[in-house]
Design an enzyme around this catalytic site. Structure first.
Site, PDB file in Angstrom:
ATOM      1  CG  ASP A  20      -6.687  -6.466  -9.257  1.00 25.28           C
ATOM      2  OD1 ASP A  20      -7.436  -5.890  -8.926  1.00 25.28           O
ATOM      3  OD2 ASP A  20      -5.998  -5.020  -9.146  1.00 25.28           O
ATOM      4  NE  ARG A 100       5.697   0.054  -7.997  1.00 22.34           N
ATOM      5  CZ  ARG A 100       4.939  -0.449  -7.270  1.00 22.34           C
ATOM      6  NH1 ARG A 100       5.444  -2.000  -6.370  1.00 22.34           N
ATOM      7  NH2 ARG A 100       3.383  -0.291  -6.757  1.00 22.34           N
ATOM      8  CG  ASP A 129       3.843   2.115  -9.599  1.00 21.24           C
ATOM      9  OD1 ASP A 129       5.309   2.943  -9.460  1.00 21.24           O
ATOM     10  OD2 ASP A 129       3.204   2.315  -8.955  1.00 21.24           O
ATOM     11  CB  SER A 180      -5.690   3.237  -4.852  1.00 22.17           C
ATOM     12  OG  SER A 180      -4.225   2.634  -5.635  1.00 22.17           O
TER      13      SER A 180
HETATM   14  N1  ARG Z   1       2.518   8.487  -7.386  1.00 20.17           N
HETATM   15  C1  ARG Z   1       3.153   7.888  -6.660  1.00 20.17           C
HETATM   16  C2  ARG Z   1       4.595   6.772  -7.828  1.00 20.17           C
HETATM   17  O1  ARG Z   1       4.362   7.176  -8.941  1.00 20.17           O
HETATM   18  C3  ARG Z   1       2.658   7.217  -6.315  1.00 20.17           C
HETATM   19  C4  ARG Z   1       1.398   5.443  -6.825  1.00 20.17           C
HETATM   20  C5  ARG Z   1       1.760   4.512  -5.751  1.00 20.17           C
HETATM   21  N2  ARG Z   1       0.230   3.517  -6.510  1.00 20.17           N
HETATM   22  C6  ARG Z   1      -0.659   3.745  -5.430  1.00 20.17           C
HETATM   23  N3  ARG Z   1      -1.700   3.023  -5.779  1.00 20.17           N
HETATM   24  N4  ARG Z   1      -1.138   4.568  -4.403  1.00 20.17           N
HETATM   25  O2  ARG Z   1       5.344   6.667  -7.717  1.00 20.17           O
END
Ligand code: ARG
Length: 404
Positions: A20, A100, A129, A180
């Site tokens: 990406d 993040r 995110d 993912s």
């Molecule tokens: N749902 C979690 C959060 O919002 C993790 C998201 C992480 N991304 C992934 N592609 N697993 O903090």
């Protein structure tokens, strides 16, 4: 002079080295006519098998940075969360969520240094995110523009591969991951694929950091964690820096199957999603920390802190890390940690981490008061008068209101 006139504006891209963000380098040049500065940030995710920096430049980035942010991540994001025993919805140690704001901060730092007007990241439109990046960035520098290519372009994964071929972008196309995932020192998250059906048990393939309970060792493993002011400083008597300590704890707890979480989570963007997490160190350390607090904090502080902890977790989850409420909550939490020093013994066995011992020079557990054996210091005569006063309101209500 000529060169100066042709100078393009710059965009700082959070570059993971994957498909990406590799495609995004070229896409940003073509669609926004910007010079791309690629930044790859190490928060403890497993290293890629090639040189991301080198590849970013080959794709066309005007410059590329590689930043080891692990220590800053531990000191300024993980440890504050540990002191807060932060668990979103009571279960998720916020591993992705707290990385993040750090990444956002480092991108803003590079943007300042490079005089860039924009920041770009590879988040999609359905997750938390994007919120954490966008809000993190505007909280630190409201003058920066934000571009999220994947929120804008309509390309599927196959379209991206096609685009990369057409533009001769050097990408390494790995076998498509059925999930993912996101990883850093504080944990690993896994979503999508078969996990989207919350009734289906996660296949073993969804897990990478932890053994299943059945495959983990038959003998229990003990770990002693020493804390100073709420922060872990040693494992089994060996002093370690935070990064090394968390890595070691991930290894020990992981091989004993500790830290698997299967959760239907409420995202900030309004939808529920099924998440699998592996947070062996986070779960073991939070349990140990909570147990030490139970030894040194008074009942009223413990009870009030619970509500602060929950709010802290929500603020972190919701992308408001750089807001005033987190600072205020953190000030309270730091004050509670003054005497949270001591050692906790954890017994790990077949997926479970149980605290089986704790000691502290500041313990307010008083054996003389607690004992039922010899050496009892508790004033038994005082109990009767205390109970008379304590029960008086109910007694009065019973006499005047609840007569029948
Ligand atoms: N749902 C979690 C959060 O919002 C993790 C998201 C992480 N991304 C992934 N592609 N697993 O903090």
């Amino acid at each position: 002079m000529q060169a100066a006139e042709n100078k393009k504006d710059k965009v700082v891209l959070a570059y993971s080295g994957g498909l990406d963000t590799s495609v995004a380098i070229r896409w940003l040049q073509e669609n926004y006519d910007l010079d791309v500065v690629a930044v790859s940030i190490d928060v403890g995710q497993p290293p890629r098998d090639d040189d991301a920096i080198d590849r970013a430049k080959k794709i066309g980035a005007v410059s590329a940075y590689s930043i080891d942010a692990r220590e800053e991540f531990v000191e300024d994001y993980i440890f504050p969360s540990l002191k807060a025993n932060a668990l979103y919805q009571g279960v998720y140690p916020l591993s992705t969520a707290i990385a993040r704001p750090l990444i956002a901060k480092l991108l803003v730092d590079v943007a300042k240094k490079e005089g860039a007007k924009f920041i770009a990241h590879g988040c999609t439109a359905k997750g938390n995110d994007q919120v954490r990046f966008d809000v993190g960035i505007v909280s630190l520098d409201p003058s920066l523009g934000i571009i999220a290519p994947m929120r804008e372009w309509q390309m599927t994964r196959d379209d991206e591969i096609e685009y990369a071929k057409e533009k001769q972008i050097p990408i390494i196309v790995k076998k498509e991951n059925p999930f993912s995932t996101d990883e850093n020192l504080w944990g690993r998250s896994c979503e999508c694929g078969v996990l989207e059906d919350p009734w289906i048990e996660p296949p073993e393939a969804a897990y990478e950091w932890t053994s299943s309970a059945s495959d983990s060792p038959d003998e229990p493993e003990y770990v002693e964690v020493e804390f100073v002011n709420g922060v872990p400083v040693a494992l089994n008597g060996e002093l370690m820096d935070g990064v090394a300590l968390i890595m070691k704890m991930n290894e020990i707890a992981g091989r004993n199957g500790v830290g698997r979480i299967d959760h239907v989570e409420d995202r900030l963007v309004g939808l529920k999603s099924r998440e699998i997490y592996e947070c062996p160190a986070a779960i073991a350390l939070i349990k140990a920390h909570q147990s030490l607090e139970g030894l040194v904090l008074t009942r009223d502080v413990l009870a009030f802190k619970k509500s602060v902890e929950q709010r802290f977790a929500e603020v972190a989850y919701d992308g408001l890390w750089f807001g005033p409420l987190r600072e205020c909550l953190e000030a309270f939490i730091d004050q509670t940690q003054e005497y949270v020093s001591g050692v906790v013994r954890i017994k790990m066995h077949k997926g479970n981490a149980a605290v089986v011992g704790r000691r502290s020079p500041y313990s307010i557990y008083d054996e003389g008061l607690a004992t039922y054996a010899e050496g009892d210091d508790f004033d038994h005569n005082a109990a009767k008068g205390f109970i008379y006063c304590w029960g008086l309101p109910n007694k009065t209500v019973a006499k005047t209101q609840k007569k029948e």
